[in-house]
Design a protein around this motif. Structure first.
Motif, mmCIF file in Angstrom:
data_model
loop_
_atom_site.group_PDB
_atom_site.id
_atom_site.type_symbol
_atom_site.label_atom_id
_atom_site.label_comp_id
_atom_site.label_asym_id
_atom_site.label_seq_id
_atom_site.Cartn_x
_atom_site.Cartn_y
_atom_site.Cartn_z
ATOM 1 N N ASP A 48 0.824 -1.217 0.000
ATOM 2 C CA ASP A 48 0.000 0.000 0.000
ATOM 3 C C ASP A 48 0.856 1.264 0.000
ATOM 4 O O ASP A 48 0.551 2.218 -0.716
ATOM 5 N N ASN A 49 1.921 1.280 0.792
ATOM 6 C CA ASN A 49 2.795 2.464 0.833
ATOM 7 C C ASN A 49 3.503 2.694 -0.506
ATOM 8 O O ASN A 49 3.622 3.828 -0.965
ATOM 9 N N ILE A 50 3.973 1.623 -1.107
ATOM 10 C CA ILE A 50 4.647 1.740 -2.404
ATOM 11 C C ILE A 50 3.669 2.246 -3.454
ATOM 12 O O ILE A 50 3.978 3.157 -4.220
ATOM 13 N N ALA A 51 2.467 1.675 -3.472
ATOM 14 C CA ALA A 51 1.451 2.093 -4.440
ATOM 15 C C ALA A 51 1.092 3.565 -4.241
ATOM 16 O O ALA A 51 0.989 4.321 -5.218
ATOM 17 N N ALA A 52 0.934 3.984 -3.005
ATOM 18 C CA ALA A 52 0.577 5.382 -2.724
ATOM 19 C C ALA A 52 1.712 6.324 -3.120
ATOM 20 O O ALA A 52 1.469 7.380 -3.714
ATOM 21 N N LEU A 53 2.946 5.964 -2.806
ATOM 22 C CA LEU A 53 4.090 6.809 -3.097
ATOM 23 C C LEU A 53 4.225 7.086 -4.590
ATOM 24 O O LEU A 53 4.490 8.215 -5.006
ATOM 25 N N PHE A 54 4.043 6.061 -5.402
ATOM 26 C CA PHE A 54 4.244 6.199 -6.841
ATOM 27 C C PHE A 54 2.939 6.364 -7.620
ATOM 28 O O PHE A 54 2.945 6.366 -8.847
ATOM 29 N N ASN A 55 1.827 6.461 -6.888
ATOM 30 C CA ASN A 55 0.517 6.628 -7.504
ATOM 31 C C ASN A 55 0.188 5.449 -8.427
ATOM 32 O O ASN A 55 -0.285 5.629 -9.548
ATOM 33 N N TRP A 56 0.485 4.241 -7.944
ATOM 34 C CA TRP A 56 0.169 3.014 -8.660
ATOM 35 C C TRP A 56 -1.083 2.416 -8.056
ATOM 36 O O TRP A 56 -1.393 2.655 -6.895
ATOM 37 N N LYS A 57 -1.783 1.592 -8.797
ATOM 38 C CA LYS A 57 -2.957 0.900 -8.276
ATOM 39 C C LYS A 57 -2.477 -0.249 -7.388
ATOM 40 O O LYS A 57 -1.715 -1.108 -7.852
ATOM 41 N N PRO A 58 -2.910 -0.276 -6.123
ATOM 42 C CA PRO A 58 -2.443 -1.337 -5.211
ATOM 43 C C PRO A 58 -2.679 -2.750 -5.741
ATOM 44 O O PRO A 58 -1.825 -3.619 -5.576
ATOM 45 N N GLU A 59 -3.815 -2.971 -6.414
ATOM 46 C CA GLU A 59 -4.094 -4.324 -6.916
ATOM 47 C C GLU A 59 -3.110 -4.721 -8.016
ATOM 48 O O GLU A 59 -2.731 -5.891 -8.115
ATOM 49 N N ASN A 60 -2.654 -3.760 -8.812
ATOM 50 C CA ASN A 60 -1.652 -4.062 -9.847
ATOM 51 C C ASN A 60 -0.296 -4.372 -9.225
ATOM 52 O O ASN A 60 0.414 -5.266 -9.688
ATOM 53 N N VAL A 61 0.060 -3.625 -8.182
ATOM 54 C CA VAL A 61 1.320 -3.880 -7.478
ATOM 55 C C VAL A 61 1.281 -5.274 -6.854
ATOM 56 O O VAL A 61 2.222 -6.063 -6.996
ATOM 57 N N ASN A 62 0.179 -5.582 -6.172
ATOM 58 C CA ASN A 62 0.041 -6.905 -5.554
ATOM 59 C C ASN A 62 0.187 -8.019 -6.577
ATOM 60 O O ASN A 62 0.886 -9.004 -6.340
ATOM 61 N N GLU A 63 -0.480 -7.878 -7.709
ATOM 62 C CA GLU A 63 -0.426 -8.909 -8.742
ATOM 63 C C GLU A 63 0.977 -9.040 -9.329
ATOM 64 O O GLU A 63 1.473 -10.143 -9.539
ATOM 65 N N SER A 64 1.642 -7.914 -9.567
ATOM 66 C CA SER A 64 3.005 -7.946 -10.113
ATOM 67 C C SER A 64 3.967 -8.631 -9.151
ATOM 68 O O SER A 64 4.814 -9.426 -9.569
ATOM 69 N N LEU A 65 3.842 -8.330 -7.868
ATOM 70 C CA LEU A 65 4.716 -8.952 -6.865
ATOM 71 C C LEU A 65 4.412 -10.446 -6.722
ATOM 72 O O LEU A 65 5.314 -11.266 -6.618
ATOM 73 N N ARG A 66 3.128 -10.787 -6.731
ATOM 74 C CA ARG A 66 2.728 -12.184 -6.580
ATOM 75 C C ARG A 66 3.218 -13.022 -7.760
ATOM 76 O O ARG A 66 3.686 -14.149 -7.590
ATOM 77 N N ALA A 67 3.150 -12.437 -8.952
ATOM 78 C CA ALA A 67 3.550 -13.164 -10.159
ATOM 79 C C ALA A 67 5.050 -13.076 -10.441
ATOM 80 O O ALA A 67 5.558 -13.764 -11.313
ATOM 81 N N GLY A 68 5.764 -12.209 -9.708
ATOM 82 C CA GLY A 68 7.188 -12.016 -9.979
ATOM 83 C C GLY A 68 7.401 -11.374 -11.332
ATOM 84 O O GLY A 68 8.316 -11.722 -12.069
ATOM 85 N N LYS A 69 6.544 -10.409 -11.673
ATOM 86 C CA LYS A 69 6.615 -9.755 -12.981
ATOM 87 C C LYS A 69 6.549 -8.241 -12.848
ATOM 88 O O LYS A 69 5.837 -7.577 -13.594
ATOM 89 N N LEU A 70 7.297 -7.693 -11.932
ATOM 90 C CA LEU A 70 7.334 -6.248 -11.750
ATOM 91 C C LEU A 70 8.140 -5.623 -12.882
ATOM 92 O O LEU A 70 9.245 -6.075 -13.178
ATOM 93 N N PRO A 71 7.604 -4.596 -13.537
ATOM 94 C CA PRO A 71 8.370 -3.956 -14.615
ATOM 95 C C PRO A 71 9.703 -3.394 -14.109
ATOM 96 O O PRO A 71 9.825 -2.966 -12.960
ATOM 97 N N TYR A 72 10.672 -3.386 -14.997
ATOM 98 C CA TYR A 72 12.029 -2.958 -14.660
ATOM 99 C C TYR A 72 12.063 -1.566 -14.030
ATOM 100 O O TYR A 72 12.696 -1.363 -12.993
#
Length: 102
Positions: A48-72
């Protein structure tokens, strides 16, 4: 300010391939992310803090981390949060010199 020992601790959580240039970068696995984000290691390192800091959608961050597919570039921003100089990562394997056109 994060102490040098703490930064070394963060770096040791990931394989060296996580710190390559974009063309050699291998995204950390969900298990590696789990050691840092939402682990309690650093209270401020939550999804949640990372998503808020960079104005990212928390659900997208969660999915990227869960899948191990965070953009570079997102990975680079997270590393910058720790004060890690990503210039060496981003500029490591250049095919040619960088020039600025004016």
């Amino acid at each position: 300010m994060i102490e040098v020992d703490e930064i070394k601790r963060v770096l040791r959580l990931f394989k060296p391939s996580a710190f390559g240039s974009q063309n050699t970068f291998v995204c950390p696995t969900s298990d590696q992310f789990a050691k840092l984000i939402d682990s309690g290691l650093f209270a401020e390192m939550t999804t949640d803090n990372i998503a808020a800091l960079f104005n990212w959608k928390p659900e997208n961050v969660n999915e990227s981390l869960r899948a191990g597919k965070l953009p570079y570039l997102n990975w680079c921003l997270i590393m910058m949060m720790f004060g890690i100089n990503i210039q060496k990562m981003a500029l490591k394997d250049l095919d040619s010199e960088i020039t600025l056109n004016q």
